[in-house]
Design a protein around this motif. Structure first.
Motif, PDB file in Angstrom:
ATOM      1  N   ASP A  70       0.886  -1.155   0.000  1.00  0.00           N
ATOM      2  CA  ASP A  70       0.000   0.000   0.000  1.00  0.00           C
ATOM      3  C   ASP A  70       0.928   1.210   0.000  1.00  0.00           C
ATOM      4  N   GLU A  71       1.029   1.877  -1.141  1.00  0.00           N
ATOM      5  CA  GLU A  71       2.004   2.949  -1.311  1.00  0.00           C
ATOM      6  C   GLU A  71       1.740   4.153  -0.406  1.00  0.00           C
ATOM      7  N   ALA A  72       0.521   4.301   0.111  1.00  0.00           N
ATOM      8  CA  ALA A  72       0.202   5.434   0.990  1.00  0.00           C
ATOM      9  C   ALA A  72       0.989   5.373   2.287  1.00  0.00           C
ATOM     10  N   ASN A  73       1.205   4.160   2.796  1.00  0.00           N
ATOM     11  CA  ASN A  73       1.892   4.044   4.079  1.00  0.00           C
ATOM     12  C   ASN A  73       3.077   3.073   4.036  1.00  0.00           C
ATOM     13  N   GLY A  74       3.342   2.491   2.870  1.00  0.00           N
ATOM     14  CA  GLY A  74       4.469   1.581   2.719  1.00  0.00           C
ATOM     15  C   GLY A  74       4.264   0.203   3.314  1.00  0.00           C
ATOM     16  N   THR A  75       3.051  -0.071   3.775  1.00  0.00           N
ATOM     17  CA  THR A  75       2.747  -1.356   4.384  1.00  0.00           C
ATOM     18  C   THR A  75       2.706  -2.455   3.339  1.00  0.00           C
ATOM     19  N   SER A  76       3.409  -3.542   3.619  1.00  0.00           N
ATOM     20  CA  SER A  76       3.404  -4.707   2.745  1.00  0.00           C
ATOM     21  C   SER A  76       2.511  -5.778   3.369  1.00  0.00           C
TER      22      SER A  76
END
Length: 137
Positions: A70-76
């Motif tokens: 999720d590019e908004a928060n960098g969560t993989s």
């Protein structure tokens, strides 16, 4: 090769028999979850269809294990895309009849899609790895 304008949906690929099953499911769910139903039907309509044996190995299909960011928060996250009866968020099994499930189907490793989240905001999701059930065991 992955150049695209923000918000433009990337080309997607689907197994022909899965596309038919998913279209029937989306139509059946139209009254209950209209947004998911509409988005899934749009994705099916624009997909390039393949026989199961011919689908590229890096394409998200049903039962694939998918790692995405999720590019908004960098969560993989790593999830398995499943049919609704098999969904179990605690076990990482995401139903195709959810916003994220409908957004992941048909994408390839390296592709990104700007897609609505449950909170109503659009999220940029990038596929980093795809493995099929047999490969993931």
């Amino acid at each position: 090769m992955m150049k695209k304008k923000a918000g433009r949906r990337p080309a997607i690929h689907m197994i022909d028999s899965e596309a038919e099953t998913l279209a029937n499911m989306a139509v059946a769910a139209e009254e209950r979850i209209p947004q998911v139903s509409e988005l899934l039907l749009e994705e099916i309509e624009r997909a390039t269809l393949y026989k199961a044996a011919r689908i590229p190995a890096d394409v998200v299909t049903m039962l694939s294990h998918v790692e995405f960011v999720d590019e908004a928060n960098g969560t993989s996250r790593t999830v398995q895309l499943v049919y609704p009866k098999d969904a179990d968020i605690d076990a990482g099994k995401v139903s195709i009849l959810t916003l994220v499930g409908a957004g992941l189907i048909g994408l390839r490793e390296g592709q990104s899609i700007l897609w609505p989240g449950r909170d109503g905001h659009r999220r940029l999701l990038t596929i980093t790895r795809v493995s099929r059930e047999a490969e993931a065991a």
